[in-house]
Design an enzyme around this catalytic site. Structure first.
Site, short mmCIF file in Angstrom:
data_model
loop_
_atom_site.label_atom_id
_atom_site.label_comp_id
_atom_site.label_asym_id
_atom_site.label_seq_id
_atom_site.Cartn_x
_atom_site.Cartn_y
_atom_site.Cartn_z
CE LYS A 67 -3.71 2.05 2.65
NZ LYS A 67 -4.52 1.95 4.01
CB SER A 88 -7.59 4.05 2.82
OG SER A 88 -6.93 3.35 3.85
CB SER A 142 -8.25 1.02 5.77
OG SER A 142 -8.89 2.35 5.55
N1 GLN Z 1 -12.89 4.92 6.66
C1 GLN Z 1 -12.44 5.09 7.56
C2 GLN Z 1 -11.90 6.54 7.47
O1 GLN Z 1 -12.21 6.94 6.37
C3 GLN Z 1 -11.14 4.26 8.01
C4 GLN Z 1 -9.99 4.45 6.99
C5 GLN Z 1 -8.74 3.60 7.60
O2 GLN Z 1 -8.93 2.43 8.15
N2 GLN Z 1 -7.63 4.02 7.06
O3 GLN Z 1 -11.32 7.16 8.31
#
Ligand code: GLN
Length: 496
Positions: free
Chosen positions: A81, A156, A180
């Site tokens: 990532k 994400s 994420s």
């Molecule tokens: N969807 C959550 C956010 O927008 C989690 C994102 C994540 O785990 N990096 O913060």
């Protein structure tokens, strides 16, 4: 013996066996995957493909093996990532702010996987600074879900999940701050684990919300995740919140049978708690029936289902969306046009340079979070928002401990629906925030969580089952998930 044309069907454990037996070389595997990645560029999963570097690393792995070295991951391809800093590849965090940035060091997770012999093929698309649930916040364009290219892959870690689901590579790294790893795994029919906070080093993982950020793998199966997590994890003195524990062999833990469990009922004695708040009326009926069918399979394997309660589940949303932006606003203050990446071309004075740089470099969701975070931390609002959120965070963690008096694992859905259509959420960030309801509680508590493919819902899209363990119970999580995957084949399904 694997024929050369289907090398992409190999997961991590399969690839490991094929490499060990000589059925294929790492160079053959990597070359095959690079061609496949090229043919699937329309998915938008990769931000950077390192063809030369990957082939070089694969040849080195083959040479090490020829010289008598072994190791489960020697020669196994993966990609990272783009939130992990890497010296071999560019690092952008999905942001214009870091366009052209070259890191002078590698993240610990990247180093450890390389030391284990993994071959990195490049960097995977993600939401800008990991903020999002659909990978639509990347400055470099969205990622498409390989099951339906008009749908999001989740976020994400959307590039990681899409690449694994499309069989572009056996596995990828991801990060999970509020879901994420688990949510994109659920949306793409892949398996992902977010370990206990502190198990993987955050050194070199570009910080979003430091008290929540954790790294973990996204792969085909629990077994693949166990192999990767063993290599990725472990104490790191360069991360002050790294857990001081001896190195773990999660694969061995996954394989260890439960005491007194007969072979036909490998999960006998395991109590799985179902929080009633994880099955609200608003839960998609397709998701609910798929999750319930998976739970029935766990019962067949010997597990007992017990009712538990996480009464503050809904409050996890406002709590997370105060704490995460608060920490983000502080973490992202380092991007000021002086030290890293982008700097505005024209400005009147220093303050103007900061303002223009940050206005140009950050996308709308990142700017929104910086504003929310700055507000909730500001004098006069700190007590009302940030401090209250911290108190509730503690209560949410305590609720889990009350559940674990009655059960060994907690199960439920990962997300209230299957993957939605690209662009469907339009300009309404609240809608996306609400969809994080089932992943945020474990994140706030720092508990390990997994998503495993459980079947298909509306429009034939994958549905994930979430399993949440107590602190450092990754072995129990992986063991239960592996038993389920030995009895089902959802994790082996791939998009046409
Ligand atoms: N969807 C959550 C956010 O927008 C989690 C994102 C994540 O785990 N990096 O913060």
């Amino acid at each position: 013996m694997t024929s050369r044309t289907d090398l992409h069907t190999l997961g991590v454990a399969d690839a490991s066996r094929a490499l060990a037996s000589g059925a294929c070389s790492s160079t053959e595997l990597v070359t095959h995957l690079l061609a496949r990645i090229d043919a699937h560029a329309h998915l938008g999963a990769f931000l950077h493909v390192d063809t030369e570097g990957a082939v070089r690393a694969a040849r080195e792995a083959d040479a090490r093996r020829a010289a008598g070295q072994a190791g489960a991951l020697l020669g196994v391809p993966l990609a990272h990532k783009d939130i992990f800093v890497t010296t071999a590849h560019p690092t952008t965090a999905g942001s214009k702010m870091l366009a052209g940035y070259a890191s002078p060091f590698d993240a610990t997770v990247v180093t450890r996987l390389a030391e284990a012999g993994c071959v990195s093929l490049g960097k995977l698309n993600c939401d800008e600074f990991a903020m999002g649930s659909a990978n639509e916040n990347s400055a470099y364009g969205p990622v498409r879900n390989p099951w339906d290219r008009d749908r999001v892959p989740g976020g994400s870690s959307g590039g990681s999940a899409a690449a694994v689901a499309a069989r572009l590579l056996p596995a990828a790294t991801g990060t999970d701050t509020g879901g994420s790893i688990r949510q994109p795994a659920s949306f793409t029919g892949t398996t992902g684990i977010k370990p206990t906070y502190g198990v993987c080093s955050r050194y070199g993982m570009i910080a979003f919300a430091s008290s929540l950020d954790q790294a973990g793998p996204i792969a085909r199966s629990a077994e693949d995740c166990a192999l990767l997590l063993s290599a990725m994890s472990g104490f790191d003195e360069r991360d002050a919140t790294s857990a001081e524990r001896p190195p773990q062999d999660f694969h061995a833990q996954m394989l260890t049978p439960r005491a007194n469990a007969p072979a036909a009922r490998p999960l006998q004695g395991l109590r799985i708690g179902l929080p009633r708040e994880f099955f609200p009326a608003a839960l998609g009926s397709d998701v609910e029936s798929t999750v319930r069918a998976a739970l029935a399979e766990f019962e067949k394997l010997g597990a007992t289902l017990v009712d538990v309660s996480l009464p503050r589940t809904e409050l996890a949303i406002p709590v997370y969306y105060i704490i995460a932006p608060a920490e983000a606003s502080s973490n992202l203050s380092r991007f000021d046009g002086v030290k890293f990446g982008h700097r505005a071309a024209r400005y009147a004075n220093l303050l103007d340079m900061y303002k223009k740089t940050r206005a140009e470099g950050f996308g709308p969701e990142v700017q929104r979070r910086i504003m929310i975070g700055t507000y909730v931390l500001s004098h006069g609002y700190y007590d009302a928002y940030y401090l209250q959120a911290q108190k509730l965070r503690r209560m949410i963690a305590d609720d889990f401990q009350r559940c674990y008096a009655d059960c060994d694992l907690i199960a439920g859905p990962v997300a209230p629906s299957v993957a939605w259509k690209l662009g469907e959420q339009g300009d309404d960030p609240i809608q996306a925030y609400l969809a994080d309801i089932f992943t945020l509680p474990a994140s706030l508590a720092g508990l390990p969580g997994m998503s495993l493919p459980a079947g298909f819902g509306q429009a034939g899209m994958p549905v994930g089952l979430q399993l949440i363990g107590n602190y450092f119970a990754e072995g129990t999580l992986l063991h239960a998930a592996h038993a389920f995957q030995q009895a089902t084949d959802w994790h082996q399904r791939s998009p046409a």
